[in-house]
Enzyme design. Structure first.
Site, PDB file in Angstrom:
ATOM      1  N   ASP A  20       0.825  -1.228   0.000  1.00  0.00           N
ATOM      2  CA  ASP A  20       0.000   0.000   0.000  1.00  0.00           C
ATOM      3  C   ASP A  20       0.848   1.262   0.000  1.00  0.00           C
ATOM      4  OD1 ASP A  20      -2.336  -1.440   0.080  1.00  0.00           O
ATOM      5  OD2 ASP A  20      -2.567  -1.311   2.254  1.00  0.00           O
ATOM      6  N   ARG A 100      -0.012   4.067  17.628  1.00  0.00           N
ATOM      7  CA  ARG A 100      -0.473   5.105  16.692  1.00  0.00           C
ATOM      8  C   ARG A 100      -0.190   6.537  17.148  1.00  0.00           C
ATOM      9  NH1 ARG A 100       0.479   1.522  13.351  1.00  0.00           N
ATOM     10  NH2 ARG A 100      -1.204   0.247  12.524  1.00  0.00           N
ATOM     11  N   ASP A 129      -7.461   2.627  13.037  1.00  0.00           N
ATOM     12  CA  ASP A 129      -6.174   3.315  12.948  1.00  0.00           C
ATOM     13  C   ASP A 129      -6.248   4.675  12.257  1.00  0.00           C
ATOM     14  OD1 ASP A 129      -4.718   1.498  14.421  1.00  0.00           O
ATOM     15  OD2 ASP A 129      -4.352   0.195  12.703  1.00  0.00           O
ATOM     16  N   SER A 181      -3.872  -9.964   7.583  1.00  0.00           N
ATOM     17  CA  SER A 181      -3.361  -8.612   7.773  1.00  0.00           C
ATOM     18  C   SER A 181      -2.778  -8.565   9.182  1.00  0.00           C
ATOM     19  CB  SER A 181      -4.509  -7.621   7.607  1.00  0.00           C
ATOM     20  OG  SER A 181      -4.118  -6.399   8.183  1.00  0.00           O
TER      21      SER A 181
HETATM   22  N1  ARG Z   1      -8.181  -4.282  15.946  1.00  0.00           N
HETATM   23  C1  ARG Z   1      -6.963  -3.773  16.482  1.00  0.00           C
HETATM   24  C2  ARG Z   1      -7.074  -2.306  16.766  1.00  0.00           C
HETATM   25  O1  ARG Z   1      -7.908  -1.655  16.223  1.00  0.00           O
HETATM   26  C3  ARG Z   1      -5.765  -4.053  15.635  1.00  0.00           C
HETATM   27  C4  ARG Z   1      -5.782  -3.577  14.219  1.00  0.00           C
HETATM   28  C5  ARG Z   1      -4.479  -3.901  13.571  1.00  0.00           C
HETATM   29  N2  ARG Z   1      -4.497  -4.206  12.230  1.00  0.00           N
HETATM   30  C6  ARG Z   1      -4.269  -5.431  11.703  1.00  0.00           C
HETATM   31  N3  ARG Z   1      -3.818  -5.477  10.535  1.00  0.00           N
HETATM   32  N4  ARG Z   1      -4.463  -6.516  12.356  1.00  0.00           N
HETATM   33  O2  ARG Z   1      -6.299  -1.807  17.537  1.00  0.00           O
END
Ligand code: ARG
Length: 410
Positions: A20, A100, A129, A181
């Site tokens: 990406d 983040r 995110d 992912s």
């Molecule tokens: N669901 C978790 C959060 O919102 C992790 C998201 C992370 N992304 C992934 N590709 N698993 O903090």
């Protein structure tokens, strides 16, 4: 469109090295005729920052910042969350969510240094995110523009991105076998998509990255003694550890015993329920030990009040409000409670479990004389009688009144 093109001259992109964001460097340059500066923050396992740097330059970045942020991540983000006992919906230790605001802060810093007019990230329009990045960025610099190409560019699927990269000679490494992912850092690994999208399906073993399955863990338990000072872990088995090394060591030990796996359907901020699995051996061990040490060293009322705040604190982190005044105010309370959270907890790691087997502290509020059922009992049994009489008085009075009222009704 012409408006935007005229305005943006320099963008700082949160670059991961993946498909990406590699495609995004080229796309941003073309769309805005701007310079793209790539920023990569290392918050995980010895991410090869050098190779990420090379990849960003090859993809067309005019400059790359690749920084090891592990220590800052652990000290300024992970430890406050640990002190707060912050766990979302009972299971998620917030590994991704905690990284983040740190990356957002760095993007803002680099944008200032580089006099950039915008920052960009590679989050989709469905996740948490994007919210965390944008809220944190604007909480630090309300004037900075934030671009999220994945939300509105014309490339709708991964395949289209690969095609676009090929056509435009953007060097990418695409792993066709990439089934999930994954976002990973020192505090944990977050895994979603693929077979996990069926909430009933058992997670395939190949989804896990840093833990063995409990069935395959050694038949011999490992015992660890974790020491804390003011709520922060500082040593293992009597040896002092620096923050990053301590977490690495616990991830290794815990992971080898299958400790730290979680499987949940969680509530995203954007209203979607999503099935995600997590691996966070060090976090599970440290949360377990930290709570146990608080049980020993905090008075009942403070402990119970802190439990209420823990839920709210976890929600603030999850919902992208790390930089909020409420979170800052909570930190004042939480830090005060940690003044005497110093001592050692013993745990046993065994086939997926992390069980406390002992705790001690110079500030222990445990009084053997009060607790014992043997000789040496110092508890005032007579006082218990009077205490119960007053404690239950309101219920007793009510029961008597009800009896009278109901008797009359008949
Ligand atoms: N669901 C978790 C959060 O919102 C992790 C998201 C992370 N992304 C992934 N590709 N698993 O903090």
């Amino acid at each position: 469109m012409g408006k935007k093109t005229a305005k943006i001259k320099k963008v700082v992109l949160a670059y991961s090295g993946g498909l990406d964001t590699s495609v995004m460097i080229y796309w941003l340059k073309k769309k805005y005729k701007c310079q793209v500066i790539a920023f990569t923050g290392g918050v995980g396992y010895g991410k090869d920052l050098e190779s990420v740097r090379r990849r960003a330059l090859k993809a067309g970045a005019s400059k790359v910042y690749a920084e090891d942020l592990r220590e800052e991540f652990v000290c300024d983000y992970v430890f406050p969350a640990l002190k707060a006992d912050a766990i979302y919906e009972g299971k998620y230790v917030l590994a991704t969510a905690l990284s983040r605001p740190l990356i957002a802060k760095k993007l803002v810093d680099v944008a200032k240094k580089e006099k950039a007019d915008a920052v960009a990230h590679g989050c989709t329009g469905k996740g948490n995110d994007q919210v965390r990045f944008e809220v944190s960025i604007n909480a630090k610099n309300p004037e900075l523009k934030v671009l999220a190409p994945l939300r509105n560019w014309e490339l709708k699927t991964r395949l289209e991105e690969v095609e676009y990269a090929r056509k435009n000679r953007i060097p990418i490494t695409v792993n066709k076998t990439q089934l999930y992912s994954i976002d990973s850092n020192l505090w944990g690994v977050s895994i979603e998509c693929g077979a996990l999208e069926d909430p009933w399906a058992q997670p395939p073993e190949d989804a896990y990255r840093i833990t063995v399955s409990p069935e395959k863990a050694p038949a011999k338990a490992e015992v660890l003694e974790v020491s804390f000072k003011n709520g922060i872990p500082v040593g293992i088995n009597g040896r002092a550890y620096k923050p990053v090394e301590l977490i690495e060591k616990l991830n290794k030990s815990g992971g080898s015993h299958g400790v730290g796996r979680a499987d949940l359907v969680e509530n995203r901020l954007v209203g979607i329920k999503s099935r995600e699995i997590y691996e966070s051996p060090a976090a599970v061990i440290l949360h377990t030990c930290h709570r146990e040490l608080q049980n020993l060293t905090l008075d009942r009322d403070t402990l119970h009040y802190k439990e209420l705040i823990a839920v709210k604190y976890a929600e603030l982190i999850y919902n992208g409000l790390w930089d909020s005044p409420l979170k800052e105010a909570f930190d004042g309370f939480i830090n005060k409670t940690q003044e005497y959270v110093t001592g050692t907890v013993r745990i046993k790691l065994y086939k997926g479990s992390c069980i406390v087997t002992g705790r001690k502290s110079p500030y222990s509020l445990y009084d053997k004389g009060l607790a014992t059922y043997d000789a040496g009992d110092s508890f005032s049994h007579e006082s218990a009688e009077g205490f119960i009489r007053l404690w239950g008085l309101p219920l007793k009075v009510r029961a008597a009144v009800m009896k009278k009222v109901k008797g009359k009704r008949k």
